[in-house]
Design a protein around this motif. Structure first.
Motif, PDB file in Angstrom:
ATOM      1  N   MET A   1      21.743  29.513  46.896  1.00  0.00           N
ATOM      2  CA  MET A   1      23.128  29.941  47.072  1.00  0.00           C
ATOM      3  C   MET A   1      24.066  29.209  46.112  1.00  0.00           C
ATOM      4  O   MET A   1      25.036  29.793  45.623  1.00  0.00           O
ATOM      5  CB  MET A   1      23.576  29.714  48.516  1.00  0.00           C
ATOM      6  N   ASN A   2      23.784  27.966  45.840  1.00  0.00           N
ATOM      7  CA  ASN A   2      24.584  27.213  44.874  1.00  0.00           C
ATOM      8  C   ASN A   2      24.523  27.883  43.499  1.00  0.00           C
ATOM      9  O   ASN A   2      25.543  28.041  42.816  1.00  0.00           O
ATOM     10  CB  ASN A   2      24.082  25.774  44.785  1.00  0.00           C
ATOM     11  N   THR A   3      23.332  28.304  43.115  1.00  0.00           N
ATOM     12  CA  THR A   3      23.147  28.984  41.832  1.00  0.00           C
ATOM     13  C   THR A   3      23.821  30.353  41.830  1.00  0.00           C
ATOM     14  O   THR A   3      24.474  30.745  40.856  1.00  0.00           O
ATOM     15  CB  THR A   3      21.640  29.154  41.529  1.00  0.00           C
ATOM     16  N   LEU A   4      23.682  31.086  42.939  1.00  0.00           N
ATOM     17  CA  LEU A   4      24.273  32.425  43.031  1.00  0.00           C
ATOM     18  C   LEU A   4      25.795  32.383  42.977  1.00  0.00           C
ATOM     19  O   LEU A   4      26.430  33.199  42.299  1.00  0.00           O
ATOM     20  CB  LEU A   4      23.814  33.115  44.327  1.00  0.00           C
ATOM     21  N   ILE A   5      26.394  31.434  43.670  1.00  0.00           N
ATOM     22  CA  ILE A   5      27.856  31.324  43.686  1.00  0.00           C
ATOM     23  C   ILE A   5      28.391  31.055  42.288  1.00  0.00           C
ATOM     24  O   ILE A   5      29.376  31.663  41.848  1.00  0.00           O
ATOM     25  CB  ILE A   5      28.305  30.226  44.674  1.00  0.00           C
ATOM     26  N   SER A   6      27.732  30.155  41.582  1.00  0.00           N
ATOM     27  CA  SER A   6      28.146  29.863  40.210  1.00  0.00           C
ATOM     28  C   SER A   6      27.987  31.085  39.315  1.00  0.00           C
ATOM     29  O   SER A   6      28.845  31.377  38.478  1.00  0.00           O
ATOM     30  CB  SER A   6      27.320  28.699  39.645  1.00  0.00           C
TER      31      SER A   6
ATOM     32  N   LEU B   1      28.558  30.241  52.287  1.00  0.00           N
ATOM     33  CA  LEU B   1      29.681  30.866  51.582  1.00  0.00           C
ATOM     34  C   LEU B   1      31.015  30.370  52.144  1.00  0.00           C
ATOM     35  O   LEU B   1      31.949  30.087  51.392  1.00  0.00           O
ATOM     36  CB  LEU B   1      29.593  32.388  51.682  1.00  0.00           C
ATOM     37  N   SER B   2      31.102  30.262  53.444  1.00  0.00           N
ATOM     38  CA  SER B   2      32.346  29.798  54.070  1.00  0.00           C
ATOM     39  C   SER B   2      32.700  28.382  53.617  1.00  0.00           C
ATOM     40  O   SER B   2      33.859  28.095  53.303  1.00  0.00           O
ATOM     41  CB  SER B   2      32.222  29.843  55.601  1.00  0.00           C
TER      42      SER B   2
ATOM     43  N   ARG C   1      35.081  29.115  43.992  1.00  0.00           N
ATOM     44  CA  ARG C   1      35.734  29.758  45.146  1.00  0.00           C
ATOM     45  C   ARG C   1      35.812  31.265  44.928  1.00  0.00           C
ATOM     46  O   ARG C   1      35.644  32.052  45.862  1.00  0.00           O
ATOM     47  CB  ARG C   1      37.138  29.170  45.371  1.00  0.00           C
ATOM     48  N   GLN C   2      36.062  31.674  43.688  1.00  0.00           N
ATOM     49  CA  GLN C   2      36.048  33.100  43.372  1.00  0.00           C
ATOM     50  C   GLN C   2      34.637  33.656  43.576  1.00  0.00           C
ATOM     51  O   GLN C   2      34.466  34.763  44.100  1.00  0.00           O
ATOM     52  CB  GLN C   2      36.498  33.329  41.937  1.00  0.00           C
ATOM     53  N   GLY C   3      33.627  32.887  43.164  1.00  0.00           N
ATOM     54  CA  GLY C   3      32.245  33.311  43.373  1.00  0.00           C
ATOM     55  C   GLY C   3      31.919  33.506  44.845  1.00  0.00           C
ATOM     56  O   GLY C   3      31.177  34.416  45.217  1.00  0.00           O
ATOM     57  N   VAL C   4      32.498  32.659  45.695  1.00  0.00           N
ATOM     58  CA  VAL C   4      32.315  32.791  47.141  1.00  0.00           C
ATOM     59  C   VAL C   4      32.850  34.144  47.622  1.00  0.00           C
ATOM     60  O   VAL C   4      32.193  34.851  48.394  1.00  0.00           O
ATOM     61  CB  VAL C   4      33.030  31.640  47.887  1.00  0.00           C
TER      62      VAL C   4
ATOM     63  N   PRO D   1      38.171  34.412  59.242  1.00  0.00           N
ATOM     64  CA  PRO D   1      38.939  33.229  58.829  1.00  0.00           C
ATOM     65  C   PRO D   1      38.680  32.832  57.374  1.00  0.00           C
ATOM     66  O   PRO D   1      39.587  32.341  56.689  1.00  0.00           O
ATOM     67  CB  PRO D   1      38.452  32.143  59.790  1.00  0.00           C
ATOM     68  N   THR D   2      37.451  33.052  56.907  1.00  0.00           N
ATOM     69  CA  THR D   2      37.121  32.694  55.524  1.00  0.00           C
ATOM     70  C   THR D   2      37.913  33.540  54.546  1.00  0.00           C
ATOM     71  O   THR D   2      38.511  33.023  53.584  1.00  0.00           O
ATOM     72  CB  THR D   2      35.608  32.878  55.272  1.00  0.00           C
ATOM     73  N   ILE D   3      37.951  34.845  54.771  1.00  0.00           N
ATOM     74  CA  ILE D   3      38.687  35.741  53.876  1.00  0.00           C
ATOM     75  C   ILE D   3      40.188  35.509  54.009  1.00  0.00           C
ATOM     76  O   ILE D   3      40.929  35.558  53.019  1.00  0.00           O
ATOM     77  CB  ILE D   3      38.316  37.207  54.170  1.00  0.00           C
TER      78      ILE D   3
END
Length: 229
Positions: free
Chosen positions: A37-42, A78-79, A90-93, A118-120
């Motif tokens: 997930m760290n790689t995907l978000i980036s 993601l949250s 944060r944009q990737g999230v 709440p996240t969105i």
């Protein structure tokens, strides 16, 4: 990620390697999920369109094939990602949330609404415009599953934030973002709040603070109307 590469030969080779060395896919994914997930978000917020495409496909495939098994792992990651000091991540999230919600079934997402909404909502008030823009697109995807719950639990918070000088600018832009993607659904819930009490009464009041509040409300209404043109 390589299993969803844009090149079919790369995808086939990656699938062969995965099947050769991985005996239990769900168990292995659970073990590597934080790193993945760290790689995907980036990658989702990368300037490379190819990298974004591969990351989006990878996340979508994960959810479609192993939805109920991986959603409890993916959504909390993601949250928490919204607390990252890096705006691109944060944009990737936000992009990741859109991919997850678009790939998951409506029934699968129901139990995660207390975390998704709440996240969105937080992302729509982010300090960076690119994050708020991606959050608006995530709101649009959320609305398909949550319907009026998304509006009822997000719009009032944004409207309340308009009253605070420190948050009014970002909250107004957050409202613009969700209006730009869900105008018909959101507009009836926003305009009555922006023009209450009646502007004609407020603007003609003799008290300077009341007049100032009325002018601010009028500017907010104007900002909302401009994006509808």
């Amino acid at each position: 990620m390589v299993r969803t590469d844009v090149s079919i030969s790369v995808r086939q080779a990656a699938l062969h390697v995965w099947k050769t060395i991985v005996a239990n896919t769900p168990k292995t994914l659970k073990e590597i999920m934080p790193v993945l997930m760290n790689t995907l978000i980036s990658s989702l917020a990368s300037s490379s369109s190819e990298r974004r495409q591969v990351a989006g496909r990878s996340l979508g495939e994960l959810v479609r094939k192993l939805g109920e098994r991986v959603l409890p792992l993916i959504i909390p990651i993601l949250s928490r990602g919204l607390k990252d000091p890096n705006a691109s991540r944060r944009q990737g999230v936000c992009i990741g949330l859109s991919e997850v919600m678009a790939s998951a079934g409506k029934n699968q997402l129901v139990s995660f609404m207390d975390e998704l909404i709440p996240t969105i909502r937080t992302a729509l008030c982010d300090s960076e415009p690119e994050v708020r823009e991606s959050a608006g697109l995530a709101f649009s995807t959320l609305f398909k599953s949550a319907g009026m719950q998304a509006i009822d639990e997000i719009v009032p918070t944004l409207l309340h934030a308009l009253e605070d000088d420190e948050t009014s600018d970002t909250a107004l832009d957050g409202l613009k973002q969700i209006l730009s993607v869900r105008t018909a659904a959101v507009l009836p819930h926003i305009l009555p709040k922006l023009v209450h009490p009646p502007l004609s009464y407020v603007l003609t009041d003799t008290h300077p603070k009341v007049q100032s509040a009325g002018q601010t409300a009028l500017q907010q209404v104007g900002s909302v109307i401009r994006i509808l043109k």
